[in-house]
Design a protein around this motif. Structure first.
Motif, PDB file in Angstrom:
ATOM      1  N   VAL A 127      60.178 -30.737 -12.981  1.00 63.70           N
ATOM      2  CA  VAL A 127      61.331 -31.517 -12.509  1.00 63.70           C
ATOM      3  C   VAL A 127      60.878 -32.957 -12.297  1.00 63.70           C
ATOM      4  CG1 VAL A 127      63.097 -31.735 -10.724  1.00 63.70           C
ATOM      5  CG2 VAL A 127      62.220 -29.470 -11.340  1.00 63.70           C
ATOM      6  N   LYS A 128      61.481 -33.869 -13.050  1.00 61.46           N
ATOM      7  CA  LYS A 128      61.110 -35.286 -12.941  1.00 61.46           C
ATOM      8  C   LYS A 128      61.955 -35.943 -11.841  1.00 61.46           C
ATOM      9  CE  LYS A 128      58.680 -35.261 -16.933  1.00 61.46           C
ATOM     10  NZ  LYS A 128      59.231 -35.707 -18.199  1.00 61.46           N
TER      11      LYS A 128
ATOM     12  N   GLN B 229      63.665 -36.805  -8.454  1.00 54.99           N
ATOM     13  CA  GLN B 229      64.269 -35.893  -7.452  1.00 54.99           C
ATOM     14  C   GLN B 229      63.312 -35.573  -6.310  1.00 54.99           C
ATOM     15  OE1 GLN B 229      67.084 -36.121  -7.768  1.00 54.99           O
ATOM     16  NE2 GLN B 229      68.096 -35.278  -9.554  1.00 54.99           N
TER      17      GLN B 229
ATOM     18  N   PRO C 277      75.924 -34.427  -9.393  1.00 54.14           N
ATOM     19  CA  PRO C 277      76.673 -34.404 -10.660  1.00 54.14           C
ATOM     20  C   PRO C 277      76.062 -33.414 -11.654  1.00 54.14           C
ATOM     21  CG  PRO C 277      75.333 -36.381 -10.501  1.00 54.14           C
ATOM     22  CD  PRO C 277      75.221 -35.701  -9.182  1.00 54.14           C
ATOM     23  N   PRO C 278      76.783 -33.059 -12.697  1.00 58.03           N
ATOM     24  CA  PRO C 278      76.249 -32.112 -13.678  1.00 58.03           C
ATOM     25  C   PRO C 278      74.960 -32.630 -14.309  1.00 58.03           C
ATOM     26  CG  PRO C 278      78.575 -32.583 -14.098  1.00 58.03           C
ATOM     27  CD  PRO C 278      78.148 -33.516 -13.035  1.00 58.03           C
ATOM     28  N   GLY C 279      74.050 -31.739 -14.534  1.00 60.14           N
ATOM     29  CA  GLY C 279      72.814 -32.095 -15.244  1.00 60.14           C
ATOM     30  C   GLY C 279      71.785 -32.810 -14.398  1.00 60.14           C
ATOM     31  N   SER C 280      71.971 -32.835 -13.058  1.00 59.79           N
ATOM     32  CA  SER C 280      70.992 -33.562 -12.242  1.00 59.79           C
ATOM     33  C   SER C 280      69.792 -32.678 -11.906  1.00 59.79           C
ATOM     34  CB  SER C 280      71.649 -34.112 -10.970  1.00 59.79           C
ATOM     35  OG  SER C 280      72.219 -33.061 -10.233  1.00 59.79           O
ATOM     36  N   GLY C 281      69.865 -31.399 -12.232  1.00 61.16           N
ATOM     37  CA  GLY C 281      68.696 -30.532 -12.030  1.00 61.16           C
ATOM     38  C   GLY C 281      68.822 -29.582 -10.852  1.00 61.16           C
ATOM     39  N   LYS C 282      70.039 -29.364 -10.357  1.00 61.67           N
ATOM     40  CA  LYS C 282      70.212 -28.492  -9.169  1.00 61.67           C
ATOM     41  C   LYS C 282      69.799 -27.056  -9.475  1.00 61.67           C
ATOM     42  CE  LYS C 282      74.592 -29.465  -8.997  1.00 61.67           C
ATOM     43  NZ  LYS C 282      74.639 -30.346 -10.177  1.00 61.67           N
ATOM     44  N   SER C 283      70.318 -26.526 -10.593  1.00 56.92           N
ATOM     45  CA  SER C 283      69.983 -25.136 -10.937  1.00 56.92           C
ATOM     46  C   SER C 283      68.483 -25.032 -11.218  1.00 56.92           C
ATOM     47  CB  SER C 283      70.771 -24.676 -12.157  1.00 56.92           C
ATOM     48  OG  SER C 283      72.145 -24.843 -11.924  1.00 56.92           O
ATOM     49  N   MET C 284      67.958 -26.047 -11.856  1.00 56.26           N
ATOM     50  CA  MET C 284      66.530 -26.100 -12.187  1.00 56.26           C
ATOM     51  C   MET C 284      65.675 -26.023 -10.915  1.00 56.26           C
ATOM     52  SD  MET C 284      65.162 -29.197 -14.521  1.00 56.26           S
ATOM     53  CE  MET C 284      63.536 -29.101 -15.245  1.00 56.26           C
TER      54      MET C 284
ATOM     55  N   GLU D  28      77.485 -23.347  -8.277  1.00 58.36           N
ATOM     56  CA  GLU D  28      78.907 -23.747  -8.302  1.00 58.36           C
ATOM     57  C   GLU D  28      79.628 -23.134  -7.097  1.00 58.36           C
ATOM     58  OE1 GLU D  28      78.853 -25.728 -10.607  1.00 58.36           O
ATOM     59  OE2 GLU D  28      77.576 -24.951 -12.188  1.00 58.36           O
TER      60      GLU D  28
ATOM     61  N   ASN E 177      78.909 -29.392  -7.584  1.00 62.66           N
ATOM     62  CA  ASN E 177      79.229 -30.765  -7.945  1.00 62.66           C
ATOM     63  C   ASN E 177      80.051 -31.342  -6.799  1.00 62.66           C
ATOM     64  OD1 ASN E 177      79.850 -29.398 -11.167  1.00 62.66           O
ATOM     65  ND2 ASN E 177      78.043 -30.532 -10.563  1.00 62.66           N
TER      66      ASN E 177
ATOM     67  N   VAL F  88      69.638 -37.908 -12.475  1.00 61.37           N
ATOM     68  CA  VAL F  88      68.280 -38.368 -12.718  1.00 61.37           C
ATOM     69  C   VAL F  88      68.337 -39.511 -13.741  1.00 61.37           C
ATOM     70  CG1 VAL F  88      67.933 -36.496 -14.380  1.00 61.37           C
ATOM     71  CG2 VAL F  88      65.957 -37.593 -13.394  1.00 61.37           C
TER      72      VAL F  88
ATOM     73  N   LEU G 272      63.086 -39.664 -16.283  1.00 60.90           N
ATOM     74  CA  LEU G 272      62.845 -38.626 -17.308  1.00 60.90           C
ATOM     75  C   LEU G 272      61.677 -39.003 -18.217  1.00 60.90           C
ATOM     76  CD1 LEU G 272      66.434 -37.548 -18.387  1.00 60.90           C
ATOM     77  CD2 LEU G 272      64.756 -36.207 -17.127  1.00 60.90           C
TER      78      LEU G 272
HETATM   79  N1  LIG Z   1      65.033 -33.932 -12.811  1.00 58.94           N
HETATM   80  C1  LIG Z   1      64.951 -33.404 -14.030  1.00 58.94           C
HETATM   81  N2  LIG Z   1      63.777 -33.379 -14.693  1.00 58.94           N
HETATM   82  C2  LIG Z   1      63.700 -32.843 -15.929  1.00 58.94           C
HETATM   83  N3  LIG Z   1      64.739 -32.304 -16.587  1.00 58.94           N
HETATM   84  C3  LIG Z   1      65.925 -32.301 -15.984  1.00 58.94           C
HETATM   85  C4  LIG Z   1      66.094 -32.839 -14.674  1.00 58.94           C
HETATM   86  N4  LIG Z   1      67.371 -32.696 -14.333  1.00 58.94           N
HETATM   87  C5  LIG Z   1      67.987 -32.085 -15.366  1.00 58.94           C
HETATM   88  N5  LIG Z   1      67.118 -31.844 -16.355  1.00 58.94           N
HETATM   89  C6  LIG Z   1      67.447 -31.221 -17.643  1.00 58.94           C
HETATM   90  O1  LIG Z   1      68.827 -30.973 -17.651  1.00 58.94           O
HETATM   91  C7  LIG Z   1      69.105 -29.583 -17.794  1.00 58.94           C
HETATM   92  C8  LIG Z   1      70.255 -29.193 -16.896  1.00 58.94           C
HETATM   93  O2  LIG Z   1      69.846 -29.169 -15.543  1.00 58.94           O
HETATM   94  P1  LIG Z   1      70.505 -28.203 -14.495  1.00 58.94           P
HETATM   95  O3  LIG Z   1      71.141 -27.063 -15.185  1.00 58.94           O
HETATM   96  O4  LIG Z   1      69.526 -27.900 -13.461  1.00 58.94           O
HETATM   97  O5  LIG Z   1      71.627 -29.165 -13.939  1.00 58.94           O
HETATM   98  P2  LIG Z   1      72.660 -28.890 -12.787  1.00 58.94           P
HETATM   99  O6  LIG Z   1      72.477 -29.976 -11.791  1.00 58.94           O
HETATM  100  O7  LIG Z   1      72.541 -27.509 -12.315  1.00 58.94           O
HETATM  101  O8  LIG Z   1      74.030 -29.120 -13.546  1.00 58.94           O
HETATM  102  P3  LIG Z   1      75.485 -28.444 -13.314  1.00 58.94           P
HETATM  103  O9  LIG Z   1      76.096 -29.142 -12.140  1.00 58.94           O
HETATM  104  O10 LIG Z   1      76.224 -28.747 -14.575  1.00 58.94           O
HETATM  105  O11 LIG Z   1      75.260 -27.007 -13.104  1.00 58.94           O
HETATM  106  C9  LIG Z   1      67.830 -28.880 -17.436  1.00 58.94           C
HETATM  107  O12 LIG Z   1      67.694 -27.692 -18.146  1.00 58.94           O
HETATM  108  C10 LIG Z   1      66.781 -29.888 -17.845  1.00 58.94           C
HETATM  109  O13 LIG Z   1      66.475 -29.753 -19.203  1.00 58.94           O
END
Ligand SMILES: Nc1ncnc2c1ncn2[C@@H]1O[C@H](COP(=O)(O)OP(=O)(O)OP(=O)(O)O)[C@@H](O)[C@H]1O
Ligand SMILES: [Mg+2]
Length: 504
Positions: A194-195, A197, A219-226, A303, A346, A391, A396
């Motif tokens: 995780v970069k 955060q 927001p979506p894709g910020s890495g929460k699930s990760m 979610e 979100n 992020v 990244l």
């Molecule tokens: N901080 C990060 N460092 C590296 N990769 C990241 C990071 N944040 C997101 N990603 C990339 O984006 C993808 C989506 O992240 P993730 O599913 O965790 O987002 P999310 O916040 O849960 O989004 P959503 O709200 O849509 O569920 C990850 O699989 C990864 O490849």
């Protein structure tokens, strides 16, 4: 005198002993009746037992055959009564000695060919046999799981009824099954993937150290699930007593394969369409729900506002007490459910809330409406509520951070050790004990009082801030909770619009 043997009825994750009595009486029409508040699966035992006897070339007695499951006022469910019923009939018919049947607790489902099939709940059944100082008989497939119940428990795990009869007749001896493997912890995903955060990673470490509930908003894709998926890697393995507790629940749910247990803490991530029964257990075939399967581990609700509000509110009881009571037709059952809640969401339905380049055009209404789907009392139970902003491309492009899961897990383990010496995880400390071990210094106290006043903290929130501050101090190896710890704990409750409208 009637023949008898013992079996169990599952009530939640606990096994209650059931006396299985069989009497064959002469006169009248031939009857084969099962009495004692048995459900449909138990009533069907008659047909399976009849078929199994016929497969063995044994004719059922042509008289009145009464099976009584005592105590008669407690409900009995499941097909595992086949084997004890068959065993007691064999004893009553004089094919096996009555004292043998009396000395065992039997558990297993019969096939029409007299084979024995696995059914869920073997581990609690074997533990009950051990506590009652009885031997244990179960199907061969359940043997490795039953063997975990203790070294001195005599266990027979035949593949069929004929193997069992042969064993007692001394023609084909069964050996004690060996416990299944202890599953190695699977390779976890590392925190160093995780970069950026840094704030979220810090919150994750605090949550792991003190067992605190955590909500990530971003927001979506910020890495929460990760981030959430990396929490189990920070948690210490299950202790011996916890392993038994957790495995009993997983046994009742039929989730233990080939008797393989694992010390890894459960991580359950139900989909947001989960029903009430799926989440807290119960339903027509009583099974533990996701909250119980997450006992001593993590319940991850991704979610969060998309979950049914009633389902979310049903978690309020276990979050407070550590168990769940569900009403059944004839009784109440209680399942253990001491889990750590980790949730992600979100800021609004459109995704980004009122901040950043992708901000929502309907903010702040959209943010307020979406977040209002969460009830106040539920949110009040979440110690850490943190924003996880998008992020940046610059983050990244950074090389992987030097610190990852391994380094953070060491700090978590040390902080947990300090808590164990004080008598339990900070998240589970009772308020009176908390006052004693987390009393802040004067500067910390005055900051907390001021914040409680300004933000109208509830009594529960006040205590939760203290608990988090105690954990932050533990991560630093500090005896005294100071102002800086209180300040960080307060800052960790600022994700939701209701706490601070910055995201709106
Ligand atoms: N901080 C990060 N460092 C590296 N990769 C990241 C990071 N944040 C997101 N990603 C990339 O984006 C993808 C989506 O992240 P993730 O599913 O965790 O987002 P999310 O916040 O849960 O989004 P959503 O709200 O849509 O569920 C990850 O699989 C990864 O490849
Ligand atoms: Mg996600």
């Amino acid at each position: 005198m009637a023949a008898r043997t013992t079996s169990i009825a599952l009530e939640g994750a606990e096994a209650r002993l059931v006396d299985v009595q069989v009497q064959i009486a002469g006169g009248g029409q031939p009857v084969f009746a099962v009495v004692g508040l048995a459900d449909k699966a138990v009533a069907e035992s008659r047909e399976r037992v009849r078929a199994a006897f016929s497969a063995l070339g044994l004719s059922m007695p042509g008289n009145r055959l009464i099976v009584n499951l005592a105590p008669a006022d407690r409900p009995k469910e499941g097909s595992h009564f086949d084997l004890p019923i068959a065993l007691a009939i064999l004893a009553e018919m004089g094919i096996l000695p009555k004292d043998i049947a009396r000395d065992y607790l039997a558990f297993g489902e019969l096939g029409v060919d007299a084979s024995l099939a696995s059914t869920p709940g073997v581990l609690p059944a074997a533990v009950a046999a051990s506590a009652a100082k009885l031997g244990f008989i179960c199907p061969a497939g359940c043997g490795p799981e039953a063997a975990w119940a203790g070294g001195d428990l005599a266990i027979l795990a035949p593949a069929s009824l004929i193997q069992l009869i042969n064993h007692f007749k001394g023609t084909q001896m069964l050996t004690r099954p060996v416990p299944g493997e202890m599953q190695a912890a699977p390779q976890t995903r590392d925190l160093n993937q995780v970069k950026g955060q840094e704030g979220a990673k810090r919150a994750l470490e605090i949550a792991a150290a003190g067992g605190h509930n955590l909500l990530m908003i971003g927001p979506p894709g910020s890495g929460k699930s990760m981030l959430a998926e990396r929490l189990p890697g920070l948690l210490p393995p299950l202790a011996a007593d916890e392993l038994l507790d957790v495995s009993m629940i997983h046994s009742v749910a039929g989730l233990i394969e080939r008797g393989a247990l694992t010390r890894r803490r459960p991580f359950r991530a139900p989909h947001h369409s989960a029903s009430m029964a799926a989440m807290v257990g119960g339903g027509p075939r009583a099974k533990p729900g996701e909250a119980s399967l997450a006992h001593r581990g993590v319940l991850f609700l991704d979610e969060l506002p998309e979950f049914h509000p009633q389902v979310l509110d049903s978690l309020r009881q276990p979050l407070e007490t550590g168990d769940i009571t569900v009403a059944r037709a004839n009784a109440h059952v209680t399942y253990p459910a001491r889990f750590q809640l980790v949730a992600a969401m979100n800021p609004c339905r459109c995704g980004s809330g009122g901040l950043g380049a992708n901000s929502c055009r309907r903010a702040p209404r959209c943010v307020i409406d979406y977040q209002a789907r969460l009830s106040g009392p539920l949110v009040d139970r979440i110690d850490l509520q943190i924003p996880v902003p998008a992020v940046t491309p610059a983050d990244l492009a950074l090389p992987a951070p030097l610190e990852g899961t391994q380094e953070a897990a060491v700090r978590v383990a040390e902080a947990r050790q300090a808590q164990a010496e004080r008598g339990g995880l900070n998240a589970e400390l009772k308020p009176d004990r908390l006052d004693h071990v987390a009393e802040p210094d004067a500067a910390g106290q005055s900051l907390l009082l001021k914040a409680a006043d300004t933000h109208h903290l509830t009594a529960r929130s006040y205590h939760r801030v203290l608990r988090v501050a105690r954990t932050i101090a533990d991560l630093e190896g500090q005896e005294i909770v100071k102002r800086i710890h209180i300040a960080e704990a307060l800052a960790s409750r600022r994700g939701l619009a209701s706490e601070k409208p910055a995201l709106a």
